[in-house]
Design a protein around this motif. Sequence first.
Motif, PDB file in Angstrom:
ATOM      1  N   GLY A 195      -5.858  -6.204   9.055  1.00  0.00           N
ATOM      2  CA  GLY A 195      -6.484  -7.180   8.177  1.00  0.00           C
ATOM      3  C   GLY A 195      -6.887  -6.555   6.859  1.00  0.00           C
ATOM      4  N   GLY A 196      -6.380  -5.360   6.558  1.00  0.00           N
ATOM      5  CA  GLY A 196      -6.596  -4.777   5.246  1.00  0.00           C
ATOM      6  C   GLY A 196      -7.820  -3.901   5.136  1.00  0.00           C
ATOM      7  N   ILE A 197      -8.623  -3.822   6.199  1.00  0.00           N
ATOM      8  CA  ILE A 197      -9.829  -3.002   6.119  1.00  0.00           C
ATOM      9  C   ILE A 197      -9.561  -1.690   6.831  1.00  0.00           C
ATOM     10  CG2 ILE A 197     -12.286  -2.962   6.515  1.00  0.00           C
ATOM     11  CD1 ILE A 197     -11.938  -6.036   7.034  1.00  0.00           C
ATOM     12  N   LEU A 198      -9.723  -0.575   6.132  1.00  0.00           N
ATOM     13  CA  LEU A 198      -9.529   0.709   6.779  1.00  0.00           C
ATOM     14  C   LEU A 198     -10.625   0.928   7.822  1.00  0.00           C
ATOM     15  CD1 LEU A 198      -8.685   2.971   3.751  1.00  0.00           C
ATOM     16  CD2 LEU A 198      -7.141   1.908   5.358  1.00  0.00           C
ATOM     17  N   PRO A 199     -10.300   1.570   8.939  1.00  0.00           N
ATOM     18  CA  PRO A 199     -11.290   1.714  10.004  1.00  0.00           C
ATOM     19  C   PRO A 199     -12.559   2.430   9.545  1.00  0.00           C
ATOM     20  CG  PRO A 199      -9.125   2.235  10.816  1.00  0.00           C
ATOM     21  CD  PRO A 199      -8.975   2.033   9.359  1.00  0.00           C
ATOM     22  N   GLU A 200     -12.425   3.453   8.681  1.00  0.00           N
ATOM     23  CA  GLU A 200     -13.645   4.157   8.285  1.00  0.00           C
ATOM     24  C   GLU A 200     -14.522   3.265   7.405  1.00  0.00           C
ATOM     25  OE1 GLU A 200     -10.683   6.153   7.650  1.00  0.00           O
ATOM     26  OE2 GLU A 200     -10.592   6.478   5.493  1.00  0.00           O
ATOM     27  N   GLY A 219       5.675  -5.053  -0.878  1.00  0.00           N
ATOM     28  CA  GLY A 219       4.649  -4.187  -0.306  1.00  0.00           C
ATOM     29  C   GLY A 219       3.387  -4.191  -1.143  1.00  0.00           C
ATOM     30  N   MET A 220       3.576  -4.108  -2.470  1.00  0.00           N
ATOM     31  CA  MET A 220       2.423  -4.150  -3.376  1.00  0.00           C
ATOM     32  C   MET A 220       1.652  -5.453  -3.197  1.00  0.00           C
ATOM     33  SD  MET A 220       2.054  -1.592  -5.372  1.00  0.00           S
ATOM     34  CE  MET A 220       2.640  -0.363  -4.283  1.00  0.00           C
ATOM     35  N   ALA A 221       2.400  -6.565  -3.105  1.00  0.00           N
ATOM     36  CA  ALA A 221       1.754  -7.875  -2.986  1.00  0.00           C
ATOM     37  C   ALA A 221       0.936  -7.936  -1.720  1.00  0.00           C
ATOM     38  CB  ALA A 221       2.813  -8.969  -2.989  1.00  0.00           C
ATOM     39  N   CYS A 222       1.498  -7.365  -0.644  1.00  0.00           N
ATOM     40  CA  CYS A 222       0.791  -7.381   0.623  1.00  0.00           C
ATOM     41  C   CYS A 222      -0.524  -6.614   0.509  1.00  0.00           C
ATOM     42  CB  CYS A 222       1.681  -6.742   1.670  1.00  0.00           C
ATOM     43  SG  CYS A 222       1.647  -7.584   3.199  1.00  0.00           S
ATOM     44  N   ILE A 223      -0.442  -5.440  -0.121  1.00  0.00           N
ATOM     45  CA  ILE A 223      -1.651  -4.625  -0.248  1.00  0.00           C
ATOM     46  C   ILE A 223      -2.681  -5.340  -1.120  1.00  0.00           C
ATOM     47  CG2 ILE A 223      -2.532  -2.489  -1.227  1.00  0.00           C
ATOM     48  CD1 ILE A 223       0.032  -1.190  -0.305  1.00  0.00           C
ATOM     49  N   LEU A 224      -2.205  -5.916  -2.223  1.00  0.00           N
ATOM     50  CA  LEU A 224      -3.143  -6.587  -3.126  1.00  0.00           C
ATOM     51  C   LEU A 224      -3.787  -7.784  -2.456  1.00  0.00           C
ATOM     52  CD1 LEU A 224      -1.292  -6.488  -6.529  1.00  0.00           C
ATOM     53  CD2 LEU A 224      -3.292  -5.221  -5.832  1.00  0.00           C
ATOM     54  N   LEU A 225      -3.015  -8.473  -1.613  1.00  0.00           N
ATOM     55  CA  LEU A 225      -3.581  -9.658  -0.967  1.00  0.00           C
ATOM     56  C   LEU A 225      -4.629  -9.281   0.060  1.00  0.00           C
ATOM     57  CD1 LEU A 225      -0.561 -11.988  -0.255  1.00  0.00           C
ATOM     58  CD2 LEU A 225      -2.622 -12.585  -1.453  1.00  0.00           C
TER      59      LEU A 225
END
Lengths: 240, 81, 160, 105, 86, 96, 126
Positions: free
Chosen positions: C143-148, F78-84
């Motif tokens: 979900g985009g949140i790093l575990p740390e 990949g960039m879009a995924c990270i930015l989202l």
Amino acid sequence: MEVTIFIHAADDAFRILEKAKARAVGLLDTATNLTSETRWMREKKIQAILKGAQETKSGFQNFVATFVMLMVFWALLSGKFDTFHLSLGVICSLIVAYLSHDLLFANVRVGDGRLIAQRFLRYIPWLMREIVTANFHVAYLALSPKMPIDPQIITFRTKLESDISWVTLANSITLTPGTITIDIEDREFMIHALDRKVADDLDTGEMEDRVAHIFMEADHIYIQDVLDVSRIFAELKRGM
Amino acid sequence: MNIPFDIIFQIFVVMCAIAAITVRDLLSAVMVLGAYSFFMCLMWAQLGAVDVAFTEASVSAGIGTILLIAAVLKTTRRSKD
Amino acid sequence: MIVSSDDIIIKTIARIFVPFIQLYALYVIMHGHYSPGGGFQGGVILGASMALLLITHGYDEVKRRLPEGVVMLLGSVGVLIYAGIGLTCLLLGGNYLDYSQLSVILHVDPAHARSLGILGVELGVGFTVMAVMYSIFFDISTGGILPEDQKQEEKLESEG
Amino acid sequence: MAYIVEALSIVCILGGLFFFMTATIGLLRFPDFFTRLHATGKGDTLAVFLCLLGFAIHEGLSLTALKILFIAVFMFLAQPTATHAISRAGIRHGLKPWVKGEERQ
Amino acid sequence: MNEFFIAAGLALCLLVFLVLYRVIFGPGVFNRIAASSAIGTKTLIILLILGYVYNRVDMFIDISMVYALLNFIGCIAAAKYLEMER
Amino acid sequence: MKTLGLIVSIIVGAFLMYGTIDMPDWGDPNSPASIHVSPRYIKKTEVETATPNMVTSVLADYRGYDTLGETTVIFTAGMACILLLRRRKEAGKARR
Amino acid sequence: MDFIIAKYNYWIYIILMMIGFYAMIAKSNLIKKIIGMNIFQTAIILFFVSMAYKKGGATLPILTNADMHGEHAIQVAQYLNPLPHVLMLTAIVVSIATLGVALAIAIMMYRKYHTLEEDEILKAIK
């Protein structure tokens, strides 16, 4: 009348039991004798093995072993043996070995590596026979119209110690007749068996002994080097 | 020579596609989509497009299925239709 | 999805498989000339091997091998390798992405220079695809949140 | 000689097909999920091995045959693990194993 | 020999058709996962058979190897999902 | 919505099926797609690029621009995924 | 009959495309829509790749014996057309990347509205 017959019968039974017990004790005695003899004979070598088994391999040894293994795999895949492709293979194997040198041989205990390989090769034919039996068993069950199955879950504790031997045991159990491993939780194997008989077969622990024999687990090491264990177990069962 | 394989794989693919969009449970739909991609790979191999089959095999077996599973884990498994 | 699995069997088998998968992926990239394969396929398989490690061994194990920054770096470096090879051809006096010009600096005949140029390009594509596949899987499964960061946030929330 | 090799490979592949068939019938007929895993986990492993062995024999002694055997080795490691993983997930998810006398699912 | 391979491939297709019943109608996710992995193994063999039909087996082996190496990742991921969901 | 979607997709499908009448036969060796540029690729690949796999040579050499574009598209995705999705550490602090 | 044999492949691809299209229009769940999009993509790719097929014993687009030099030795009709394969190979990898972006957007929507159903999301926006 009936009473005398009963007494005679009981007497006979006792005598048979006595005899069986004497035979079992004799067998055990010889087994222990043999064991102590071999222990005395091969003490030094075994001690060396055990001492080696305590320490895991160092990082560099791991790296080299991984590299050699991957290089063999590369040569098998590639099939081109000119300088350019071989050097590509060396570079790729170095990269992968650097990335994952602690994965392939992580906590493998160093016994005699060649001995383990030899024993593993000797284990494979037995396993293949078991697998073929297992498949005929499944074929019989699947094709028989009434399907005589009575599934149940059994658990047993294992004596094995290292993870690689657990994995070998678990995968062997999955491949042999009528059983699949469901779970391992601190040495407790949970097994789904197709019927009662299969579960009893597993309880004799023959496979466990064989796996222990491969990976030289400490408790089994003496007796199994010199003796064919399965024969002794069968004899004991018949005697008792 | 290739004709029977062709027809068989086409039938399989259509069946899997219909099943993938009618199943209620999203995780089941993802697994059916995995089977769909197997047949897709077979179809491409049968058409002679080895590289495309290779791509489909690695993409679907390696990344596609687990990507969808992770997304289902992060959202919800139920669907209304 | 990225916590370490507590099943010893899956962990061990994954441990044994991952180096072979990685070497196989590199083989696919390098031997795209003679058999099916190439940068795209090999990159996807490499990404899949990292994803397997992530599922079975958890985030810490992967971070030790391949930190987040390195992944992003590899992704950009792949595209740069591709563009850079094209640019080298331009500087050597040919058209953009005309690899036969590379024969001057590689000392081989033009046909083999083109073959080597293809190899370099495939390598760049492989790096990019690997990094993108891995990072997409990582982002979606966490979900985009790093575990740390998550741990830190929880600590901050419990404090205040 | 060539005939013997061909016959051997045909026998191997036919055996593989037979075990594939029993595994499939087991997958269809067995009463619940765990018993079905018995069919696929064992049947497919041996069947794949026999088929690959047949191909390797047909191929003769070459690098291709060795590659085919390597596929068999990987299958031998991967297939029981996958079976184990699914069954473990089933028991942890709360699936009750079928016992004798119940209705089949 | 070639005819034999084609016949074996057709027989395998029939078996895949039977397994497809479990994939499409099978009750619950677990049956679908098991059947899907069974289809994966059969796919591996059919790919090699297609290689024999084309007379270019060495090209098709690579694809089969991919399935042998990667097919169980999907199984493990799905299993892990179901464990975590509980 | 359901019936509307069904009707729309059936109409589109019918149009496309009508369009297939003018298509070349399936597997025709002389179809327009396979007589235009591909013979050159097939003939010249060994001589010009020393690569037996035509797909690779066309992918990375003859049509290099195309692949460069595709690689950039993948990178952008990949960039879009990270930015989202990704939330950085500082953002977490600021949110608090 | 000849007409059917020559064209039935195209019809099956169109049926596949219709299934995907229907899923994209009529299903209200976002992940179902994404699955439909995947099926749509594969149908189009299948259509393209089938253009490359040549009947009559054509083999794969990989030269059989690589030592053979000289272009006159290569018969064009013997090999499949490599061009559609190349275009579609990249399309598959791009499709998986777009799948990732679509799933990311779906996850964002779920975070905001706590549902994946299209009608409920529309209701919440109003």
